[in-house]
Write an enzyme that holds these catalytic residues in place. Sequence first.
Site, mmCIF file in Angstrom:
data_model
loop_
_atom_site.group_PDB
_atom_site.id
_atom_site.type_symbol
_atom_site.label_atom_id
_atom_site.label_comp_id
_atom_site.label_asym_id
_atom_site.label_seq_id
_atom_site.Cartn_x
_atom_site.Cartn_y
_atom_site.Cartn_z
ATOM 1 N N GLU A 199 -5.246 37.847 -18.157
ATOM 2 C CA GLU A 199 -4.667 37.966 -19.713
ATOM 3 C C GLU A 199 -6.239 38.211 -20.607
ATOM 4 O O GLU A 199 -7.451 38.225 -20.381
ATOM 5 C CB GLU A 199 -5.250 35.582 -19.408
ATOM 6 C CG GLU A 199 -5.752 34.632 -20.811
ATOM 7 C CD GLU A 199 -4.299 35.367 -22.030
ATOM 8 O OE1 GLU A 199 -4.169 35.856 -22.283
ATOM 9 O OE2 GLU A 199 -5.138 35.961 -22.873
ATOM 10 N N TRP A 238 -5.817 37.381 -31.774
ATOM 11 C CA TRP A 238 -5.934 38.501 -32.390
ATOM 12 C C TRP A 238 -6.400 38.666 -33.743
ATOM 13 O O TRP A 238 -5.727 39.952 -33.515
ATOM 14 C CB TRP A 238 -4.423 39.021 -32.097
ATOM 15 C CG TRP A 238 -4.236 38.722 -30.388
ATOM 16 C CD1 TRP A 238 -3.847 38.236 -29.597
ATOM 17 C CD2 TRP A 238 -4.421 39.857 -29.293
ATOM 18 N NE1 TRP A 238 -3.666 38.085 -28.348
ATOM 19 C CE2 TRP A 238 -4.409 39.500 -27.827
ATOM 20 C CE3 TRP A 238 -5.939 41.340 -28.960
ATOM 21 C CZ2 TRP A 238 -4.546 40.342 -26.994
ATOM 22 C CZ3 TRP A 238 -6.321 41.755 -28.098
ATOM 23 C CH2 TRP A 238 -5.187 41.463 -26.869
ATOM 24 N N ASN A 276 -0.229 26.209 -32.175
ATOM 25 C CA ASN A 276 0.738 25.957 -32.775
ATOM 26 C C ASN A 276 0.737 25.499 -32.594
ATOM 27 O O ASN A 276 -0.509 24.098 -32.974
ATOM 28 C CB ASN A 276 1.636 26.318 -31.720
ATOM 29 C CG ASN A 276 1.921 25.624 -30.279
ATOM 30 O OD1 ASN A 276 1.723 24.774 -31.169
ATOM 31 N ND2 ASN A 276 3.147 26.343 -29.210
ATOM 32 N N GLY A 277 1.974 24.604 -34.128
ATOM 33 C CA GLY A 277 1.668 23.812 -34.510
ATOM 34 C C GLY A 277 1.750 22.268 -33.719
ATOM 35 O O GLY A 277 2.556 20.962 -34.874
ATOM 36 N N VAL A 331 -4.112 44.706 -19.838
ATOM 37 C CA VAL A 331 -3.641 45.560 -19.623
ATOM 38 C C VAL A 331 -3.230 46.261 -21.020
ATOM 39 O O VAL A 331 -3.401 46.457 -21.292
ATOM 40 C CB VAL A 331 -2.399 44.531 -18.813
ATOM 41 C CG1 VAL A 331 -1.372 45.592 -18.384
ATOM 42 C CG2 VAL A 331 -2.410 44.246 -17.949
ATOM 43 N N HIS A 377 7.505 32.923 -35.179
ATOM 44 C CA HIS A 377 8.476 32.595 -34.204
ATOM 45 C C HIS A 377 8.837 34.370 -33.983
ATOM 46 O O HIS A 377 10.063 34.012 -33.670
ATOM 47 C CB HIS A 377 9.592 31.917 -34.458
ATOM 48 C CG HIS A 377 8.600 30.397 -35.055
ATOM 49 N ND1 HIS A 377 9.446 29.351 -35.536
ATOM 50 C CD2 HIS A 377 8.056 29.606 -34.467
ATOM 51 C CE1 HIS A 377 8.932 28.288 -35.962
ATOM 52 N NE2 HIS A 377 7.953 28.103 -35.058
HETATM 53 C C1 LIG Z 1 -0.325 29.814 -35.427
HETATM 54 C C2 LIG Z 1 1.154 29.410 -34.298
HETATM 55 C C3 LIG Z 1 2.406 28.414 -34.836
HETATM 56 C C4 LIG Z 1 2.572 28.312 -33.481
HETATM 57 N N1 LIG Z 1 3.349 27.086 -34.576
HETATM 58 C C5 LIG Z 1 4.419 26.510 -33.746
HETATM 59 C C6 LIG Z 1 5.156 24.989 -33.121
HETATM 60 O O1 LIG Z 1 4.489 24.676 -34.286
HETATM 61 N N2 LIG Z 1 5.835 25.146 -32.197
HETATM 62 C C7 LIG Z 1 6.601 25.921 -31.535
HETATM 63 O O2 LIG Z 1 7.638 25.736 -31.316
HETATM 64 N N3 LIG Z 1 6.312 27.216 -31.528
HETATM 65 C C8 LIG Z 1 5.052 27.069 -32.843
HETATM 66 N N4 LIG Z 1 4.364 28.410 -32.298
HETATM 67 C C9 LIG Z 1 5.552 29.750 -31.763
HETATM 68 C C10 LIG Z 1 5.087 30.024 -29.910
HETATM 69 O O3 LIG Z 1 3.629 29.320 -30.061
HETATM 70 C C11 LIG Z 1 5.168 30.887 -29.620
HETATM 71 O O4 LIG Z 1 6.756 31.276 -29.786
HETATM 72 C C12 LIG Z 1 5.225 31.131 -28.027
HETATM 73 O O5 LIG Z 1 3.234 30.779 -27.706
HETATM 74 C C13 LIG Z 1 5.229 32.454 -27.414
HETATM 75 O O6 LIG Z 1 5.097 32.339 -26.213
HETATM 76 P P1 LIG Z 1 4.950 33.595 -25.766
HETATM 77 O O7 LIG Z 1 4.817 33.929 -23.911
HETATM 78 O O8 LIG Z 1 6.203 34.593 -26.107
HETATM 79 O O9 LIG Z 1 3.171 34.499 -25.835
HETATM 80 P P2 LIG Z 1 2.099 34.343 -26.363
HETATM 81 O O10 LIG Z 1 2.298 32.459 -26.209
HETATM 82 O O11 LIG Z 1 1.794 34.801 -27.691
HETATM 83 O O12 LIG Z 1 1.456 34.425 -24.857
HETATM 84 C C14 LIG Z 1 1.014 35.806 -24.709
HETATM 85 C C15 LIG Z 1 -0.152 36.161 -23.911
HETATM 86 O O13 LIG Z 1 -0.911 37.810 -23.274
HETATM 87 C C16 LIG Z 1 -2.113 37.991 -24.080
HETATM 88 N N5 LIG Z 1 -2.020 39.685 -24.125
HETATM 89 C C17 LIG Z 1 -1.602 40.172 -25.146
HETATM 90 N N6 LIG Z 1 -1.759 41.640 -25.038
HETATM 91 C C18 LIG Z 1 -2.543 41.091 -23.732
HETATM 92 C C19 LIG Z 1 -3.013 42.420 -22.658
HETATM 93 N N7 LIG Z 1 -2.490 43.496 -22.847
HETATM 94 N N8 LIG Z 1 -3.069 41.950 -21.390
HETATM 95 C C20 LIG Z 1 -3.440 41.295 -20.774
HETATM 96 N N9 LIG Z 1 -3.133 39.668 -21.959
HETATM 97 C C21 LIG Z 1 -2.673 40.798 -22.671
HETATM 98 C C22 LIG Z 1 -2.223 36.685 -24.956
HETATM 99 O O14 LIG Z 1 -4.167 37.074 -25.548
HETATM 100 C C23 LIG Z 1 -1.880 35.823 -24.523
HETATM 101 O O15 LIG Z 1 -2.608 34.661 -24.163
HETATM 102 C C24 LIG Z 1 3.612 28.916 -33.101
HETATM 103 C C25 LIG Z 1 2.889 30.157 -32.585
HETATM 104 C C26 LIG Z 1 1.588 30.132 -33.835
HETATM 105 C C27 LIG Z 1 0.985 31.397 -33.217
HETATM 106 C C1 LIG Z 2 -10.620 36.621 -34.557
HETATM 107 O O1 LIG Z 2 -11.448 36.239 -36.069
HETATM 108 C C2 LIG Z 2 -11.988 35.471 -35.652
HETATM 109 C C3 LIG Z 2 -13.202 34.850 -36.583
HETATM 110 O O2 LIG Z 2 -13.450 36.012 -37.567
HETATM 111 C C4 LIG Z 2 -13.862 35.974 -34.529
HETATM 112 O O3 LIG Z 2 -13.943 35.390 -33.967
HETATM 113 C C5 LIG Z 2 -12.461 36.700 -33.642
HETATM 114 O O4 LIG Z 2 -13.432 37.666 -32.201
HETATM 115 C C6 LIG Z 2 -11.525 37.849 -33.759
HETATM 116 N N1 LIG Z 2 -10.489 38.038 -33.313
HETATM 117 C C7 LIG Z 2 -10.215 39.152 -32.094
HETATM 118 C C8 LIG Z 2 -9.783 39.570 -31.297
HETATM 119 O O5 LIG Z 2 -11.078 40.311 -32.949
#
Ligand SMILES: Cc1cc2nc3c(=O)[nH]c(=O)nc-3n(C[C@H](O)[C@H](O)[C@H](O)COP(=O)(O)OP(=O)(O)OC[C@H]3O[C@@H](n4cnc5c(N)ncnc54)[C@H](O)[C@@H]3O)c2cc1C
Ligand SMILES: *[C@@H]1O[C@H](CO)[C@@H](O)[C@H](O)[C@H]1NC(C)=O
Length: 634
Positions: free
Chosen positions: A69, A104, A134-135, A273, A571
């Site tokens: 991660e 990110w 997320n919310g 990765v 989403h």
């Molecule tokens: C601000 C926000 C609000 C949301 N609100 C809601 C809500 O209210 N209700 C709801 O149902 N959904 C909500 N969602 C959506 C939901 O949280 C996401 O759809 C979900 O988390 C996506 O899951 P995932 O497994 O695809 O990816 P993520 O949960 O995004 O996980 C991907 C992970 O991979 C890691 N990663 C990426 N690239 C690399 C790499 N190269 N090497 C190692 N690690 C890496 C990232 O750091 C991250 O931890 C929201 C999302 C956000 C961002």
């Molecule tokens: C995203 O912005 C916040 C606030 O400026 C910072 O602390 C964080 O390091 C930034 N994340 C990345 C991946 O650059």
Amino acid sequence: MAPTQEIFFHLIVLLNLVIVSRAFPGKIIDRAPDVLQTYDYVVVGGGLSGLVVANRLSEDPGTTVLIIEAGGFTQNEDWVTIPLISSGNVPDLGNGPRGSKYDWNMTGIPQHELFNRSVNTPAGKVIGGGTVLNGMVFNRGSKADYDRWETLGNPRWNFDNLLPHFKKAENFTPPDLSLEAEGWDIEYDPAYHGDHGHVHSSFAPFVWPSTRNYIRAMKELSVPIIKDAMGGNAAGAYWFTQSVNPQSETRSTSQEFYAPSRPNLHLLTGHRVTKVKIKSGKVKGVKFSAGENFTASFVEVSEEVILSAGALHTPQVLQLSGIGERPHLSSLGIETVVDLPGVGWNYHDHTLLFTGQTGKSLLMSNNLALADLNLTVNISPNSGNFSNLTWSAEQLALYKSKKEGPFTTLDGNFFAFLPVEKLANMTALSSAAAAQPTSHYLSSNTPPTVRAGYEAQFSLLTSDLSSSTMAYLEFIFGDKAILPALHQPFSRGSVSINSTSPFDKPVVDPRYLSNPLDLALFVAGFKYARTIRNTEAMQAIDLTETYPGTSVMTDAEIEEFVREGMDTEHHHVGTASMLPRGLGGVVDPKLRVHGVEGLRIVDASVVPMLPAAHLQATLYGLAEMAADLIKPGH
Ligand SMILES: Cc1cc2nc3c(=O)[nH]c(=O)nc-3n(C[C@H](O)[C@H](O)[C@H](O)COP(=O)(O)OP(=O)(O)OC[C@H]3O[C@@H](n4cnc5c(N)ncnc54)[C@H](O)[C@@H]3O)c2cc1C
Ligand SMILES: *[C@@H]1O[C@H](CO)[C@@H](O)[C@H](O)[C@H]1NC(C)=O
Ligand SMILES: *[C@@H]1O[C@H](CO)[C@@H](O)[C@H](O)[C@H]1NC(C)=O
Ligand SMILES: *[C@@H]1O[C@H](CO)[C@@H](O)[C@H](O)[C@H]1NC(C)=O
Ligand SMILES: *[C@@H]1O[C@H](CO)[C@@H](O)[C@H](O)[C@H]1NC(C)=O
Ligand SMILES: *[C@@H]1O[C@H](CO)[C@@H](O)[C@H](O)[C@H]1NC(C)=O
Ligand SMILES: *[C@@H]1O[C@H](CO)[C@@H](O)[C@H](O)[C@H]1NC(C)=O
Ligand SMILES: *[C@@H]1O[C@H](CO)[C@@H](O)[C@H](O)[C@H]1NC(C)=O
Ligand SMILES: *[C@@H]1O[C@H](CO)[C@@H](O)[C@H](O)[C@H]1NC(C)=O
């Protein structure tokens, strides 16, 4: 198995266990030298999906699993854990400030249909991924939303087969008795819920008083009130649960799936990765690094690599590994390992529109600095009886001592998800859809197979426009706003790399509103928000639109308002879609990347078409179903 074979087999298992438990104190690793040379499975990304899959794979003590991660653990800051202020995690709507340290901080490229405005696309860079930002809305779409996945060429991917997996992930708690005492009448059907899963799903013990008006307004408009929308009947208005632990009334994330005590599960934090190494069509392992100025390391895999980096980063890892559209990869000097044009395409997202209001007896207004309450707030949200600091401090004390009151809840707990026929002139919309040359509005450089896949989706989107059981628009209800949100978008965008450095951000081009039907649906949604405000039920509290107000009346004015204000609902999906190769697919129905052995994708990227629901509950179930597909192969 013959008896001797069987004894031999058990001996091997036993031996494995001894070796495994010696070599693998279940641990969190933060430096490359502590990573073993080989694991059975490497999971890329410890976000929502990655932690579910890693949990299930490591249930077998003889299977070794490494999660890599990019981020680390949270410090359980107030703005991560307390439901009411959790929206402090992300930049304000529009082009607000940057995100938090767990983000990110990505931004899409300027959008032609939004007057060249860019839209921030927050994404979790933290253990738990998006579930930390997320919310916390936790709901599922309609049966027909998921059945489309099967229709598009993915046998077994339908609602009925997903339901047991949805339930497996969920740890449901029925509504608190105090809610019944207050007459909220929240009903649920235990058949649609699981209570042995890891992610909590619970009803907030506090309901905003204006919810009574919203419920009455829905009845006034003949919108069905659904008793429990988790069973596939999700077109109507309903109560939803939050991903909140009801004992502590704090956020429940996918970190609940991380099992630190398992000696066969390793978690490497703070490393990215950069490439999946493939030789003769088979995955060998992955390269990873702590940053651009650190040396890269390599870890071997004996079984599979599972990409769970999310819809923005999974395509990046694929393309860096030589899996993508040949001309695109060649233009960057990357050797093509598998010519898979679908990588990065079919990007789509739910989008929403803020419309503001005031009224009598509303607890939330737009003028509060929660910072005055000495909470650690990242980005100050707009909340506010909250403008009365004495009252707010009392409520916070109540939350801290008894886990009650408004700090336990989101901005609302009862929303509507409506079919188009409820709110628009179907004749006009249907004929506009019928008149469209099917893939006319896609980007001109869309690969032919992706175009074919879109045509199949377009045909479903247009025929379902008149469905009375599928929702196309969501209405988020709160004291200070009604937000119409588009849940079945016709527009499609892309994510792609424009650099060979894994540390450069991928280019996100959502192509919002590129299909004019999306704008037409938004206009209908905007008008319906006014219809809701004008009901007797809402007028009983003098609900008055303050934003945009009477300066926006004609269709042309509404369209302009949408272009200026539309935002993401976070989403995004589809960038490595589960579809046949001829339809621009990237993974097959077992989530195996077409043309490679030992590489699967389990995350939002594989979702071929969005359901009309917030995404997380769907993804938890998808990841559970994926884990079951992967396990028997071991
Ligand atoms: C601000 C926000 C609000 C949301 N609100 C809601 C809500 O209210 N209700 C709801 O149902 N959904 C909500 N969602 C959506 C939901 O949280 C996401 O759809 C979900 O988390 C996506 O899951 P995932 O497994 O695809 O990816 P993520 O949960 O995004 O996980 C991907 C992970 O991979 C890691 N990663 C990426 N690239 C690399 C790499 N190269 N090497 C190692 N690690 C890496 C990232 O750091 C991250 O931890 C929201 C999302 C956000 C961002
Ligand atoms: C995203 O912005 C916040 C606030 O400026 C910072 O602390 C964080 O390091 C930034 N994340 C990345 C991946 O650059
Ligand atoms: C958007 O950007 C394009 C390309 O730079 C430019 O041609 C166009 O005039 C811009 N549109 C607006 C509304 O600014
Ligand atoms: C890496 O090193 C280069 C050259 O010293 C420097 O410009 C760059 O900022 C460094 N990158 C990071 C992320 O520290
Ligand atoms: C916030 O902290 C300050 C300094 O410790 C204190 O004076 C003030 O009363 C606190 N406010 C609340 C609402 O608790
Ligand atoms: C909000 O404040 C008003 C006026 O002070 C009061 O009448 C009302 O009871 C308060 N609401 C709650 C839930 O405490
Ligand atoms: C602010 O809240 C306190 C505590 O609930 C209450 O006593 C007071 O009347 C409120 N003030 C106003 C102006 O509503
Ligand atoms: C619906 O649209 C059609 C076609 O544009 C138009 O003829 C009709 O009058 C509209 N109906 C209503 C109720 O607005
Ligand atoms: C890649 O795209 C980004 C926009 O996301 C841009 O800032 C950058 O200049 C582009 N790089 C190249 C090499 O084209």
